[in-house]
Design an enzyme around this catalytic site. Structure first.
Site, PDB file in Angstrom:
ATOM      1  N   MET A 101      36.636 -18.450 -65.949  1.00  0.00           N
ATOM      2  CA  MET A 101      37.453 -17.440 -66.629  1.00  0.00           C
ATOM      3  C   MET A 101      38.791 -17.277 -65.909  1.00  0.00           C
ATOM      4  O   MET A 101      38.957 -17.740 -64.776  1.00  0.00           O
ATOM      5  CB  MET A 101      36.705 -16.127 -66.739  1.00  0.00           C
TER       6      MET A 101
ATOM      7  N   GLY B  33      40.212  -2.391 -66.672  1.00  0.00           N
ATOM      8  CA  GLY B  33      41.320  -3.297 -66.387  1.00  0.00           C
ATOM      9  C   GLY B  33      42.646  -2.775 -66.904  1.00  0.00           C
ATOM     10  O   GLY B  33      42.801  -1.566 -67.158  1.00  0.00           O
ATOM     11  N   ASP B  34      43.602  -3.674 -67.102  1.00  0.00           N
ATOM     12  CA  ASP B  34      44.952  -3.231 -67.482  1.00  0.00           C
ATOM     13  C   ASP B  34      44.977  -2.482 -68.815  1.00  0.00           C
ATOM     14  O   ASP B  34      45.674  -1.474 -68.950  1.00  0.00           O
ATOM     15  CB  ASP B  34      45.957  -4.398 -67.462  1.00  0.00           C
TER      16      ASP B  34
ATOM     17  N   THR C 176      38.190  -5.845 -62.883  1.00  0.00           N
ATOM     18  CA  THR C 176      38.245  -7.094 -63.650  1.00  0.00           C
ATOM     19  C   THR C 176      37.858  -8.253 -62.749  1.00  0.00           C
ATOM     20  O   THR C 176      38.271  -8.300 -61.584  1.00  0.00           O
ATOM     21  CB  THR C 176      39.634  -7.397 -64.257  1.00  0.00           C
TER      22      THR C 176
ATOM     23  N   LYS D   2      36.527  -2.800 -77.772  1.00  0.00           N
ATOM     24  CA  LYS D   2      36.978  -2.473 -79.123  1.00  0.00           C
ATOM     25  C   LYS D   2      37.160  -0.958 -79.237  1.00  0.00           C
ATOM     26  O   LYS D   2      36.547  -0.210 -78.483  1.00  0.00           O
ATOM     27  CB  LYS D   2      35.931  -2.917 -80.132  1.00  0.00           C
TER      28      LYS D   2
ATOM     29  N   ARG E 121      42.197 -15.513 -67.884  1.00  0.00           N
ATOM     30  CA  ARG E 121      42.971 -15.545 -69.116  1.00  0.00           C
ATOM     31  C   ARG E 121      44.440 -15.876 -68.851  1.00  0.00           C
ATOM     32  O   ARG E 121      44.981 -16.817 -69.398  1.00  0.00           O
ATOM     33  CB  ARG E 121      42.848 -14.164 -69.764  1.00  0.00           C
TER      34      ARG E 121
ATOM     35  N   ASP F 150      38.940 -11.088 -63.192  1.00  0.00           N
ATOM     36  CA  ASP F 150      40.105 -11.990 -63.145  1.00  0.00           C
ATOM     37  C   ASP F 150      41.050 -11.685 -61.978  1.00  0.00           C
ATOM     38  O   ASP F 150      41.926 -12.485 -61.670  1.00  0.00           O
ATOM     39  CB  ASP F 150      40.907 -11.883 -64.452  1.00  0.00           C
TER      40      ASP F 150
ATOM     41  N   GLN G   3      29.842 -15.586 -65.068  1.00  0.00           N
ATOM     42  CA  GLN G   3      30.716 -15.052 -64.007  1.00  0.00           C
ATOM     43  C   GLN G   3      30.827 -13.533 -64.068  1.00  0.00           C
ATOM     44  O   GLN G   3      31.240 -12.893 -63.110  1.00  0.00           O
ATOM     45  CB  GLN G   3      32.132 -15.642 -64.142  1.00  0.00           C
TER      46      GLN G   3
ATOM     47  N   ARG H 276      30.638 -39.647 -61.807  1.00  0.00           N
ATOM     48  CA  ARG H 276      31.277 -39.044 -62.975  1.00  0.00           C
ATOM     49  C   ARG H 276      32.484 -38.192 -62.600  1.00  0.00           C
ATOM     50  O   ARG H 276      32.643 -37.791 -61.438  1.00  0.00           O
ATOM     51  CB  ARG H 276      30.282 -38.132 -63.701  1.00  0.00           C
TER      52      ARG H 276
END
Ligand code: F6P
Length: 363
Positions: free
Chosen positions: A184, A117-118, A140, A76, A186, A142, A289, A177
């Site tokens: 994660m 990150g970006d 990151t 933020k 995005r 990701d 993670q 099952r």
């Protein structure tokens, strides 16, 4: 003595502390630079009273093995669209980059190393264009940043996801099952893809390949429900059905418009609606993670990134992002790095290999 400011921005990631330690250790060899850290990304510098910490050998001793970041972080308060209260009580998003660069210079800083990150690297580039000498370090879990083979933290996230996946396989088998594990990712499905290959998933669903629900249901029914009697699915948080939308709740002001999470419940319901009679259970791995100790591989990447970033500062080579390219540690311009995104290639070698292993992508 010259002054360097270090900041960690965006979501946390295993290896951040190892980068900070690498920077400080390398700087201490030259004795020409004094290193400072800003608390919670650049907010520590922007706030009044200012919140900075002097980083020396003692402060960073042994921190490379610890998760999180000793500087704290936030996603933020982006200085490119900073929420500023107006006289009438309303909040306006303003570009505070010129003010930030003045403030940095006013506080005697000669350079910045921005780890993030970006989003954070877009801030690095804006500061650089406004006249501040900046070096970036890509971060990151990701692994979605362009120009680097891997970001640090990614392999730790994969390790965590993979270990959880293995546990879900044995319980899926015992109870016959279908287990859906959400990881994660995005916009990019790297964690899901690596976990699927590592764990041996039946189905892997990623943002880059919207899935055909009916086809996924048929696959489960034909090959596993009627056959082996259990199945394990890994799905990235940003995955969606061909005619569907991402599963999300409202995001925060000044950040992502939507907060992802819960797609495993969406898929579970979709499969039930499609007539799958199996007992389906869902697991969201979430921030497990991102937290915890970085694995050795990430400590190495992060430590080398830290040293390399400091060397770029020593050489006066600014506007650069340290990267790992073709197994070599080098750098590219931040501008180039943020101009594209690192998606999983649906026709690339890894997806093809996964398909060769029998993993189904729902396409
Ligand atoms: O970018 C990394 C990431 O972990 C994404 O995969 C995820 O959508 C986002 O951060 C979550 O951020 P936060 O913890 O701030 O909600």
């Amino acid at each position: 003595m010259k002054k360097l400011l270090v900041a960690t921005g965006g979501g946390d990631c295993p290896g951040l502390n190892a980068v900070i330690r690498g920077i400080v250790k390398r700087a201490s060899r030259q004795k020409e630079w004094e290193v400072w850290g800003s608390y919670e990304a650049l907010n520590g510098l922007m706030e009044e009273p200012i919140r900075l910490i002097r980083l020396d050998g003692k402060t960073v001793s042994g921190i490379h093995v610890k998760g999180g970041t000793i500087l704290g972080t936030t996603n933020k308060g982006n200085p490119m669209s900073y929420p500023e209260k107006q006289a009438d009580g309303s909040v306006k998003l303003v570009n505070r980059i010129p003010w930030l660069v003045d403030r940095l210079k006013g506080k005697g800083f000669d350079a910045v190393i921005n780890i993030g990150g970006d989003g954070s690297q877009a801030i690095s580039q804006a500061m650089f264009e406004a006249g501040m000498p900046v070096v970036g370090v890509p971060k990151t879990i990701d692994n979605d940043l362009n120009s680097t083979d891997f970001t640090f933290g990614f392999q730790t996230a994969v390790q965590t996801a993979s270990e959880s996946f293995d546990r879900l396989v044995t319980t899926a088998s015992s109870h016959h099952r279908v287990m859906i594990m959400e990881v994660m990712g995005r916009d990019a499905g790297w964690i899901a893809l690596y976990t699927a290959i590592s764990g041996g998933a039946e189905v892997c669903l990623i943002p880059e390949i919207p899935y055909d629900l009916q086809a996924v249901a048929e696959r489960l029914q034909g090959r596993y429900i009627d056959g082996r009697g259990f199945a394990n699915i890994v799905i990235a948080e940003g995955a969606k059905a061909k005619d569907g939308t991402v599963t999300a709740s409202k995001g925060e002001e000044g950040r992502h418009a939507v907060r992802l999470g819960g797609v495993c419940y969406t898929l579970s319901q979709q499969l039930k609606d499609a007539g799958i009679k199996a007992d389906i259970r869902e697991t969201v791995l979430g921030h497990t993670q991102r937290g915890g100790t970085p694995i050795a591989y990430d400590r190495v990447i992060a430590s080398v990134f830290g040293v390399k970033a400091m060397e770029l500062v020593l050489d006066g080579n600014f506007g650069q992002l340290v990267v790992l390219k073709n197994n070599d540690y080098t750098s590219v311009s931040i501008k180039e790095a943020i101009s594209a995104y690192n998606y999983v290639d649906p026709n690339g070698t890894l997806v093809k290999a996964a398909k060769g292993l029998g993993i189904y992508f729902g396409d």
